[in-house]
Enzyme design. Structure first.
Site, PDB file in Angstrom:
ATOM      1  N   THR A 124       1.017  -0.733  -0.164  1.00  0.00           N
ATOM      2  CA  THR A 124      -0.095   0.176   0.012  1.00  0.00           C
ATOM      3  C   THR A 124       0.457   1.221   0.285  1.00  0.00           C
ATOM      4  OG1 THR A 124      -1.864  -0.914   1.062  1.00  0.00           O
ATOM      5  CG2 THR A 124      -1.570   1.421   2.046  1.00  0.00           C
ATOM      6  N   ARG A 151     -14.377  -7.446  -0.172  1.00  0.00           N
ATOM      7  CA  ARG A 151     -13.544  -7.487   1.347  1.00  0.00           C
ATOM      8  C   ARG A 151     -12.902  -5.968   0.877  1.00  0.00           C
ATOM      9  NH1 ARG A 151      -7.554  -5.395   1.957  1.00  0.00           N
ATOM     10  NH2 ARG A 151      -7.693  -6.224   3.824  1.00  0.00           N
ATOM     11  N   THR A 173       0.252   0.695   6.877  1.00  0.00           N
ATOM     12  CA  THR A 173      -0.017  -0.236   5.981  1.00  0.00           C
ATOM     13  C   THR A 173       0.415  -2.158   6.562  1.00  0.00           C
ATOM     14  OG1 THR A 173       1.214  -0.679   4.215  1.00  0.00           O
ATOM     15  CG2 THR A 173       2.178  -0.214   5.600  1.00  0.00           C
ATOM     16  N   GLY A 176      -5.344  -5.651   6.545  1.00  0.00           N
ATOM     17  CA  GLY A 176      -6.424  -4.250   6.933  1.00  0.00           C
ATOM     18  C   GLY A 176      -7.334  -4.803   8.495  1.00  0.00           C
TER      19      GLY A 176
HETATM   20  N1  ASP Z   1      -3.817  -2.195   4.588  1.00  0.00           N
HETATM   21  C1  ASP Z   1      -4.057  -2.942   3.229  1.00  0.00           C
HETATM   22  C2  ASP Z   1      -5.204  -3.827   2.691  1.00  0.00           C
HETATM   23  O1  ASP Z   1      -4.743  -4.908   3.927  1.00  0.00           O
HETATM   24  C3  ASP Z   1      -2.923  -3.344   2.510  1.00  0.00           C
HETATM   25  C4  ASP Z   1      -1.599  -3.299   2.183  1.00  0.00           C
HETATM   26  O2  ASP Z   1      -1.044  -2.192   3.151  1.00  0.00           O
HETATM   27  O3  ASP Z   1      -0.745  -3.613   1.543  1.00  0.00           O
HETATM   28  O4  ASP Z   1      -5.846  -3.330   2.013  1.00  0.00           O
END
Ligand code: ASP
Length: 238
Positions: A124, A151, A173, A176
């Site tokens: 992310t 999701r 990040t 999630g």
């Molecule tokens: N936090 C993001 C999610 O779960 C993924 C990520 O941080 O890469 O959608």
């Protein structure tokens, strides 16, 4: 800019869902203001649509088809964010999910077999800023693979993957699901001013099982921490 870089899992280069679709989440926040898109498809820059939600709609969060329609009304053209790399990542994910000839089998296989700690990957992108003494934050993602269509991660949920107020800005990040359970960014924000911000972040992520990373700033500090590799950059115009 980061959404346009195919090395990241946001905008161009976003991960696929296990049905082959690409659904992206993004949000922007200023003190007392918020805008987000959830599971938006076929746009180049979800974060700019999130900003339009904040500035030009009466709502805070738009999802799915409605978000796409709003994006078109705001002039965001149809764009396929898929890349060769994201297609390859999807193939390798599907190989790990046995019996994936149809969606039902994929879902069953997904539920029974996925070891989140082993399979989930991130990338992310997020940013926090202070401009003329005012804080802002933005975050954008293609999600945490593998994932079901529909999701929703932490990114479009204020307090989970992002929180900005008069005292500072925090974005995260990681997985999630785990970040939402901890209301991570709000908890860190609430503790700004209680000793060093770095220590606060370390304390708040200490119980995390999966990968997690945070960038944050207050009027006194600009800090980041991740329990796995995370690229960061700091830019100052002062
Ligand atoms: N936090 C993001 C999610 O779960 C993924 C990520 O941080 O890469 O959608």
């Amino acid at each position: 800019m980061m959404e346009d870089d195919p090395r990241f899992n946001a905008g161009t280069g976003s991960y696929h869902r296990i049905d082959g679709s690409i659904q992206m989440d993004a949000s922007v926040m200023l003190p007392g203001r918020f805008g987000a898109v959830v599971a938006i498809e076929n746009v180049k820059n979800p974060v700019l649509v999130a900003r339009d939600v904040m500035e030009k709609s009466p709502h805070l969060i738009l999802a799915g088809e409605g978000a796409v329609k709003f994006a078109r009304l705001m002039g965001h053209e149809h764009y396929n964010p898929e890349t060769e790399k994201s297609r390859k990542a999807m193939s390798s994910t599907l190989e790990k999910l046995a019996d994936y000839s149809n969606m039902e089998d994929r879902i069953t296989s997904f539920r029974n077999r996925v070891d989140f700690k082993k399979y989930l990957s991130a990338d992310t992108v997020g940013a926090v800023s202070r401009f003329s003494g005012r804080f802002a934050g933005a975050v954008s993602t293609g999600g945490a693979s593998p994932m079901l269509p529909g999701r929703v991660g932490d990114v479009p949920i204020p307090g989970a993957g992002i929180y900005v107020g008069d005292q500072g800005a925090v974005v995260a990040t990681g997985i999630g699901e785990e970040i939402i359970q901890h209301s991570l960014c709000f908890r860190i924000y609430e503790r700004i001013g209680e000793g060093s911000l770095q220590d606060v972040i370390l304390d708040e992520v200490s119980g995390f099982k999966g990968p997690v990373g945070v960038i944050a700033m207050s009027s006194r500090e600009e800090v980041w921490h991740a329990n796995k590799t995370m690229s960061t950059g700091l830019f100052s115009m002062e």
